[in-house]
Design a protein around this motif. Structure first.
Motif, PDB file in Angstrom:
ATOM      1  N   GLN A  18      -7.731   3.149  -4.837  1.00 31.62           N
ATOM      2  CA  GLN A  18      -8.602   3.298  -4.440  1.00 31.62           C
ATOM      3  C   GLN A  18      -9.702   4.281  -3.746  1.00 31.62           C
ATOM      4  OE1 GLN A  18      -6.608   1.455  -0.709  1.00 31.62           O
ATOM      5  NE2 GLN A  18      -8.143  -0.503  -0.677  1.00 31.62           N
ATOM      6  N   ARG A  38      -5.741   6.992  -1.912  1.00 39.71           N
ATOM      7  CA  ARG A  38      -4.859   5.649  -1.424  1.00 39.71           C
ATOM      8  C   ARG A  38      -4.789   4.275  -1.921  1.00 39.71           C
ATOM      9  NH1 ARG A  38      -7.855   8.455   1.974  1.00 39.71           N
ATOM     10  NH2 ARG A  38      -6.505   8.886   4.504  1.00 39.71           N
ATOM     11  N   ASN A  73       0.784  -1.386   0.243  1.00 38.56           N
ATOM     12  CA  ASN A  73      -0.070   0.257   0.094  1.00 38.56           C
ATOM     13  C   ASN A  73       0.784   1.019  -0.130  1.00 38.56           C
ATOM     14  OD1 ASN A  73      -2.291  -1.627   0.330  1.00 38.56           O
ATOM     15  ND2 ASN A  73      -2.117  -1.422   2.438  1.00 38.56           N
ATOM     16  N   ARG A 108      -3.593   0.417  -3.918  1.00 36.03           N
ATOM     17  CA  ARG A 108      -2.737  -0.714  -3.720  1.00 36.03           C
ATOM     18  C   ARG A 108      -2.198  -1.770  -4.588  1.00 36.03           C
ATOM     19  NH1 ARG A 108      -5.905  -5.642  -2.501  1.00 36.03           N
ATOM     20  NH2 ARG A 108      -7.568  -4.731  -4.006  1.00 36.03           N
TER      21      ARG A 108
END
Length: 265
Positions: free
Chosen positions: A188, A244, A159, A246
């Motif tokens: 995200q 964010r 992440n 991932r």
């Protein structure tokens, strides 16, 4: 907020016109009277209404941007001075797809933002006491580009986060290394997912910019190896604020870069 004290218009042949906005001078034969079109453009919304009277958004596009620059021409040299100044602006006109200009915003002679435009019209206003020209620019994009940012994210259990300071979405260029038979890069925040299948361990390079889109692993174009699902959006953008991310089977990210884009200045 982008602070600027001058503008410069540059053609592909490096013909440029520089104009100070603070303490302007007629030394070059012209000064800026007014600039319109640098604020936020309108949004073109397409909506539908349900049986219960509720409005839902179907699509949302930013309207095309036009910039109107009005300049006063130097009358100190008489008719000859006006004609000389006018000729400088005529040289901005282009006659082909690649004949666009770079409309630059400057602060202390440094570029702080720019937008690429085509010259749509150059007209002299016959109804003013002092001679003036009005130049209309049709912009290639709706957003104004600001700083170019290059970072190297630190992956923590796959992440990482990007704090994006722009006020409009922007596309990315990223590169790194991967393992496994597939890998994924997921924003995200925007729910945009890139998954490349049938790969092997190696290096990858990805660009989501509409004018230069590609996905390469090693030397192989991998666009045909994307996971084909309608709910996935392959061309990842950053949204204003914290993004964010991932990752799956991505071991390092060595390049992550983008332009900050703005709705207006």
């Amino acid at each position: 907020m982008i602070d600027y004290d001058a503008i410069e218009i540059v053609t592909q042949e490096n013909h440029s016109l520089y104009m100070r906005l603070r303490n302007p001078s007629f030394d070059a034969g012209y000064i800026v009277k007014n600039i319109e079109g640098l604020d936020a453009p309108d949004f073109n919304l397409i909506t539908r209404e349900s049986l219960y009277g509720r409005t839902s958004l179907m699509s949302n596009r930013v309207a095309k941007r036009e910039i109107t620059l009005t300049v006063l021409l130097n009358t100190f040299k008489g008719t000859a001075g006006v004609a000389e100044a006018r000729e400088k602006f005529y040289k901005l006109a282009g006659y082909g797809e690649n004949d666009f200009v770079r409309f630059r915003l400057l602060k202390n002679s440094n570029e702080v933002a720019f937008i690429e435009c085509y010259v749509k019209s150059i007209q002299q206003n016959p109804f003013t006491k002092d001679p003036e020209l009005q130049i209309v620019f049709a912009c290639r994009d709706s957003y104004i580009r600001g700083n170019f940012v290059s970072v190297i994210p630190t992956l923590q259990v796959g992440n990482f986060t990007i704090n994006y300071n722009g006020t409009a979405p922007t596309y990315i260029h990223a590169a790194g290394s991967n393992t496994g038979t597939y890998w994924s890069l997921i924003n995200q925040t925007s729910n945009e997912i890139l998954t490349v299948e049938r790969t092997s361990e190696g290096r990858w390079d990805y660009n989501s910019t509409p004018s230069n889109r590609y996905i390469v692993v090693g030397s192989k174009n991998m666009i045909g190896n994307l996971r084909d699902t309608d709910r996935y959006n392959y061309w990842i953008q950053l949204r204003p604020g914290i993004n964010r991310f991932r990752t799956i089977n991505i071991t390092t990210i060595s390049i992550f870069e983008y332009y900050e884009q703005h709705l207006g200045v």
